[in-house]
Structures are given as structure tokens and as C-alpha cells.
Design a protein around this motif. Structure first.
Motif, PDB file in Angstrom:
ATOM      1  N   THR A   1       0.816  -1.219   0.000  1.00  0.00           N
ATOM      2  CA  THR A   1       0.000   0.000   0.000  1.00  0.00           C
ATOM      3  C   THR A   1       0.847   1.265   0.000  1.00  0.00           C
ATOM      4  N   GLN A   2       2.046   1.211   0.575  1.00  0.00           N
ATOM      5  CA  GLN A   2       2.913   2.391   0.564  1.00  0.00           C
ATOM      6  C   GLN A   2       3.589   2.585  -0.789  1.00  0.00           C
TER       7      GLN A   2
ATOM      8  N   GLN B   1      -3.889  -0.627  -5.198  1.00  0.00           N
ATOM      9  CA  GLN B   1      -5.015  -1.003  -4.342  1.00  0.00           C
ATOM     10  C   GLN B   1      -6.309  -0.402  -4.881  1.00  0.00           C
ATOM     11  N   GLN B   2      -6.263   0.841  -5.340  1.00  0.00           N
ATOM     12  CA  GLN B   2      -7.458   1.481  -5.894  1.00  0.00           C
ATOM     13  C   GLN B   2      -7.907   0.780  -7.176  1.00  0.00           C
ATOM     14  N   MET B   3      -6.944   0.371  -7.995  1.00  0.00           N
ATOM     15  CA  MET B   3      -7.281  -0.359  -9.224  1.00  0.00           C
ATOM     16  C   MET B   3      -7.946  -1.687  -8.887  1.00  0.00           C
TER      17      MET B   3
ATOM     18  N   TRP C   1     -11.695  -2.960  -9.851  1.00  0.00           N
ATOM     19  CA  TRP C   1     -11.862  -4.192 -10.598  1.00  0.00           C
ATOM     20  C   TRP C   1     -12.802  -5.162  -9.876  1.00  0.00           C
ATOM     21  N   PHE C   2     -12.569  -5.370  -8.584  1.00  0.00           N
ATOM     22  CA  PHE C   2     -13.445  -6.283  -7.826  1.00  0.00           C
ATOM     23  C   PHE C   2     -14.888  -5.782  -7.837  1.00  0.00           C
TER      24      PHE C   2
ATOM     25  N   VAL D   1     -21.007  -6.280  -6.015  1.00  0.00           N
ATOM     26  CA  VAL D   1     -19.891  -6.558  -5.114  1.00  0.00           C
ATOM     27  C   VAL D   1     -19.499  -5.285  -4.371  1.00  0.00           C
ATOM     28  N   ARG D   2     -19.392  -5.424  -3.050  1.00  0.00           N
ATOM     29  CA  ARG D   2     -18.915  -4.318  -2.213  1.00  0.00           C
ATOM     30  C   ARG D   2     -17.650  -4.770  -1.488  1.00  0.00           C
ATOM     31  N   ILE D   3     -16.691  -3.878  -1.366  1.00  0.00           N
ATOM     32  CA  ILE D   3     -15.481  -4.151  -0.603  1.00  0.00           C
ATOM     33  C   ILE D   3     -15.814  -3.950   0.872  1.00  0.00           C
TER      34      ILE D   3
END
Length: 195
Positions: free
Chosen positions: A152-153, A159-161, A165-166, A175-177
């Protein structure tokens, strides 16, 4: 005489191939030599045709929806999608994994390092997907990334991509994260669902 030898050789090779077909579902969760987490790739990175391993036939079959092969109508897979052998989730399916690496052929078995766990609400059903990188440095595309904090750093946009996508790989809004967890939570969840 040469023709008979070639025919016999072909028959023996054919019998060997049939008799030695890999049962990916029965592979161990961890490799014997290095004790690293193993994954089986079903869908190579960069493709959009969904395949799943069928333990009854020992084949990687296209997923069907309404009698047609299921093809993602969004961006192709951002990593190699597959499963962790020797695991079983609440649905009876093996634990899913997304390996962030160059495209690997369907049926490839990779040793990986889990770097995270994404929690998804998929149309009301809780789904967990392990995020991983190859254990071999020569196969890694994200250098010096073996923990969630490093990922993440160093690669915040990645992570945003993955989030986008998910959220859009199935029907929009289905789908929700629900959250992101680190490598320790991923490893703990693997141990929890081992058979």
C-alpha cells in the motif's frame, strides 16, 4: 518394425499422460520442499474468459452462465486468479487467490507469499480473496513487496485499481469491498480453511 516401435511408444506415452493427470484439488496447501503457500492458476492475468478447475474431470472448464462461456465485460483479470489447494470455504469451494505477477498459463502451480486479504460482499455472500506475489524473486513484478504495508505504501494506486476491478467484475453494484487485511490475516485465514 520401426512403425511398430513408434506405435508402441506412442501408446505408452498416451497411457502415461492419462495415468499421470494432475489432481490439482489434492495438492498440498504448502510445498513440501520450501514450505511455501501453493496456488493453482485458473485464469491468467490479462484475460477475461473465466475458467474454474473441476475436480471431477481434472479439467479447467470455462464458467457457464445461461449456457454460454462467462466472459468478463469489464477489464480483464489484473493478476493470475486461482485457488489455494487443500482449502475449503463455507461454500465448499477452495479459497480464491489473486497472484500479482506476469501472466501464467492455466494449470500453473506457483509458490507465493500472501500479502493481503480482501473481504467482499458478493450479492450478499461473504467472499475472501488472498492477494499474493510469487515467492521467487525472478517472477515478481512488484519489487520489495512482501507485506501489506509495503504494497500500500509503494503502490497505492494498485489497491485502488483492485478495488475498482473487484467492484465491477460482475454486475455493477453486486460486489462491495468490506475491508482489506494484511498478510498475517491472510495466512491465518488460509490455516482456518485448510482441510
Amino acid at each position: 518394425m520401426q512403425g511398430a516401435k513408434r506405435l508402441l511408444g506412442s501408446l505408452l506415452i498416451g497411457l502415461g499422460v492419462v495415468g499421470c493427470q494432475t489432481d490439482y484439488a489434492e495438492l498440498p496447501t504448502f510445498s513440501a520442499e520450501r514450505k511455501l503457500l501453493q496456488t493453482v492458476i485458473e485464469v491468467p492475468a490479462g484475460t477475461n474468459l473465466e475458467r474454474r478447475y473441476d475436480p471431477a474431470t481434472h479439467e479447467f472448464a470455462p464458467q457457464q452462465r445461461a449456457g454460454k462461456d462467462r466472459v468478463l465485460e469489464f477489464l480483464p483479470y489484473p493478476g493470475n486468479y486461482g485457488f489455494i489447494p487443500g482449502t475449503s470455504t463455507a461454500t465448499g469451494a477452495p479459497l480464491a487467490v489473486l497472484v500479482l505477477a506476469e501472466s501464467q498459463p492455466t494449470g500453473t502451480v506457483l509458490e507465493v507469499l500472501p500479502i493481503g486479504l480482501v473481504l467482499l460482499d458478493n450479492a450478499g455472500a461473504m467472499e475472501r480473496v488472498v492477494l499474493a506475489v510469487p515467492a521467487r524473486p525472478s517472477q515478481q513484478i512488484l519489487p520489495e513487496t512482501s507485506t501489506w504495508a509495503e504494497f500500500t505504501q509503494r503502490y497505492p494506486a494498485a489497491q485502488q485499481m483492485l478495488r475498482l476491478w473487484f467492484q465491477h467484475r460482475d454486475s455493477p453494484g453486486a460486489v462491495r469491498i468490506m475491508g482489506w487485511k494484511d498478510e498475517h490475516a491472510a495466512a491465518e485465514h488460509v490455516r482456518k480453511v485448510m482441510r
